[in-house]
Scaffold this motif. Structure first.
Motif, PDB file in Angstrom:
ATOM      1  N   ALA A  64       0.831  -1.204   0.000  1.00 52.82           N
ATOM      2  CA  ALA A  64       0.000   0.000   0.000  1.00 52.82           C
ATOM      3  C   ALA A  64       0.864   1.252   0.000  1.00 52.82           C
ATOM      4  CB  ALA A  64      -0.938  -0.008   1.204  1.00 52.82           C
ATOM      5  N   GLU A  65       1.946   1.245   0.770  1.00 51.79           N
ATOM      6  CA  GLU A  65       2.840   2.400   0.810  1.00 51.79           C
ATOM      7  C   GLU A  65       3.544   2.589  -0.539  1.00 51.79           C
ATOM      8  OE1 GLU A  65       4.655   5.741   1.880  1.00 51.79           O
ATOM      9  OE2 GLU A  65       3.041   4.688   2.943  1.00 51.79           O
ATOM     10  N   ARG A  66       3.966   1.491  -1.152  1.00 52.76           N
ATOM     11  CA  ARG A  66       4.582   1.592  -2.484  1.00 52.76           C
ATOM     12  C   ARG A  66       3.582   2.155  -3.497  1.00 52.76           C
ATOM     13  NH1 ARG A  66       7.103  -3.466  -0.968  1.00 52.76           N
ATOM     14  NH2 ARG A  66       5.344  -4.601  -1.891  1.00 52.76           N
ATOM     15  N   ALA A  67       2.324   1.724  -3.394  1.00 53.98           N
ATOM     16  CA  ALA A  67       1.298   2.220  -4.310  1.00 53.98           C
ATOM     17  C   ALA A  67       1.079   3.710  -4.130  1.00 53.98           C
ATOM     18  CB  ALA A  67      -0.005   1.460  -4.083  1.00 53.98           C
ATOM     19  N   ARG A  68       1.023   4.170  -2.865  1.00 51.48           N
ATOM     20  CA  ARG A  68       0.828   5.603  -2.617  1.00 51.48           C
ATOM     21  C   ARG A  68       1.997   6.424  -3.166  1.00 51.48           C
ATOM     22  NH1 ARG A  68      -1.968   3.853   2.284  1.00 51.48           N
ATOM     23  NH2 ARG A  68       0.038   3.514   3.323  1.00 51.48           N
ATOM     24  N   ARG A  69       3.230   5.916  -2.962  1.00 51.54           N
ATOM     25  CA  ARG A  69       4.393   6.632  -3.487  1.00 51.54           C
ATOM     26  C   ARG A  69       4.351   6.705  -5.014  1.00 51.54           C
ATOM     27  NH1 ARG A  69       7.586   3.746   0.469  1.00 51.54           N
ATOM     28  NH2 ARG A  69       8.301   2.375  -1.203  1.00 51.54           N
ATOM     29  N   PHE A  70       3.971   5.599  -5.634  1.00 48.61           N
ATOM     30  CA  PHE A  70       3.892   5.568  -7.097  1.00 48.61           C
ATOM     31  C   PHE A  70       2.856   6.563  -7.605  1.00 48.61           C
ATOM     32  CE2 PHE A  70       1.847   3.916 -10.943  1.00 48.61           C
ATOM     33  CZ  PHE A  70       2.945   3.803 -11.795  1.00 48.61           C
TER      34      PHE A  70
END
Length: 396
Positions: A64-70
């Motif tokens: 989820a954190e990787r998705a938000r950063r992307f």
């Protein structure tokens, strides 16, 4: 006499086969498969289940954190293929395209929608020119659209439509009698909106995802093969109203009430049984016996079932051509592919005639309506999405 008897016992093929069964099913598989969730040997102890759930929760939080950063990077840097923005064929485009991928969303406790949209955007970018005419659409089905904060944030990147907005004709319709009926209406509404984003008829296809269906890495290559070359060569696929892209892993075994898998089970067992027989005869220099083939075929069939058919299906991911198609059953609808916009609209019409209720969800209603109308439907194996939802939007 005792030495002769021992020699005869040691040379007996039946004893060798019995020892193989005992070693395999009482020692090797229990030790090697106890951590495999979909194996019959899975150790479902509280401590192991808790550790697995905690590990999965950590992985979900990281994803989820990787998705938000992307998504932040896409929003701030415009990190989308320039050719799409220039030609109007990008993810925000509303013109016709050859494939429309729609995600139906409601307010959730966890950021499922962000993970799904981020994965789709990343896959579209990696796909390149092959996905130039694809459309990505988010359907906000929340009764108060502003309550679905995730959909509002993503609307800056992906074309988003709200079912209950003032401009949508569905806003003035009487409310659904229960959550299951509302879910069905949300689904058919989004399905129609996605169908209008294609070229219509046989010129465009539709994929409808629920907001907790995370696409696999080979999502678009498999869809291209399925809806292109494979559909052109398969009459059964051309006649199908839809293809399910997900079936619960716990229901993918051979010992489930889906008889179409029996032939696959026997075929896999027979092929492996013949190979085992050849190895066995070479090692023991024993004469060929049909009972030996039957016994080792049974051994192979039991191995596949006890380890878990799900894990053997994963081997098909080596190539889009290896994915299998089978007749669909009533469960479930996190991810569906419709070979044409006309098929998507036909499914919407079938669902409109059904009234959903507790214990009669949209998947059961669709299957019942399809059977009455004598249409066909298929399921793709292995799954093309992963169901990441841990909290249901329908049940507490």
């Amino acid at each position: 006499m005792t030495a002769r008897w021992r020699a005869r016992v040691l040379r007996s093929n039946r004893n060798h086969v019995a020892a193989l069964f005992a070693l395999t099913f009482l020692v090797v598989l229990p030790l090697s498969c106890r951590h495999l969730r979909y194996s019959h040997y899975f150790d479902g102890g509280d401590r192991l289940v808790q550790a697995r759930d905690e590990a999965q929760a950590r992985e979900d939080a990281l994803d989820a954190e990787r998705a938000r950063r992307f998504l932040r990077r896409v929003a701030t840097e415009g990190d989308l293929p320039r050719r799409r923005r220039h030609h109007g064929n990008g993810t925000r485009g509303e013109g016709p395209g050859d494939l429309a991928v729609a995600v139906v969303s409601v307010r959730r406790l966890e950021p499922y929608l962000s993970r799904v949209v981020a994965r789709l955007l990343a896959l579209l970018r990696a796909c390149g020119l092959a996905c130039e005419r694809h459309r990505l659409l988010v359907c906000n089905a929340q009764a108060v659209p502003e309550d679905n904060v995730e959909a509002g944030e993503i609307s800056a990147l992906v074309h988003t439509v709200a079912r209950f907005s003032e401009s949508d004709p569905d806003a003035g319709k009487p409310p659904a009698q229960n959550r299951f009926e509302k879910e069905k209406r949300d689904y058919t509404w989004c399905l129609r909106r996605a169908a209008t984003a294609t070229e219509g008829g046989d010129g465009g296809a539709v994929v409808l995802l629920e907001d907790d269906a995370l696409p696999a890495d080979d999502f678009f290559p498999v869809l291209h093969h399925l809806l292109g070359e494979r559909r052109a060569a398969s009459l059964r696929l051309r006649r199908a109203l839809y293809v399910k892209l997900f079936h619960p892993e716990r229901l993918q075994g051979y010992l489930n009430p889906e008889p179409m898998r029996i032939l696959e089970w026997v075929g896999a067992g027979g092929l492996c049984g013949l190979a085992l027989t050849a190895v066995f005869l070479r090692l023991t220099r024993a004469p060929f016996r049909w009972w030996l083939v039957a016994a080792l075929t049974l051994h192979a069939m039991l191995c596949v079932e006890m380890v878990g058919r799900h894990y053997f299906l994963e081997l098909r991911r080596a190539s889009p051509r290896l994915y299998a198609l089978a007749p669909a059953t009533e469960c479930c609808t996190p991810a569906m592919a419709f070979p044409s916009a006309a098929a998507a609209l036909a499914v919407a019409e079938l669902l409109d005639a059904e009234q959903c209720a507790p214990k009669y969800g949209k998947d059961m209603a669709l299957y019942a309506a399809m059977r009455r109308a004598k249409h066909g439907a298929l399921v793709l194996e292995p799954n093309l999405v992963r169901h990441i939802g841990r909290y249901s939007s329908l049940r507490s």
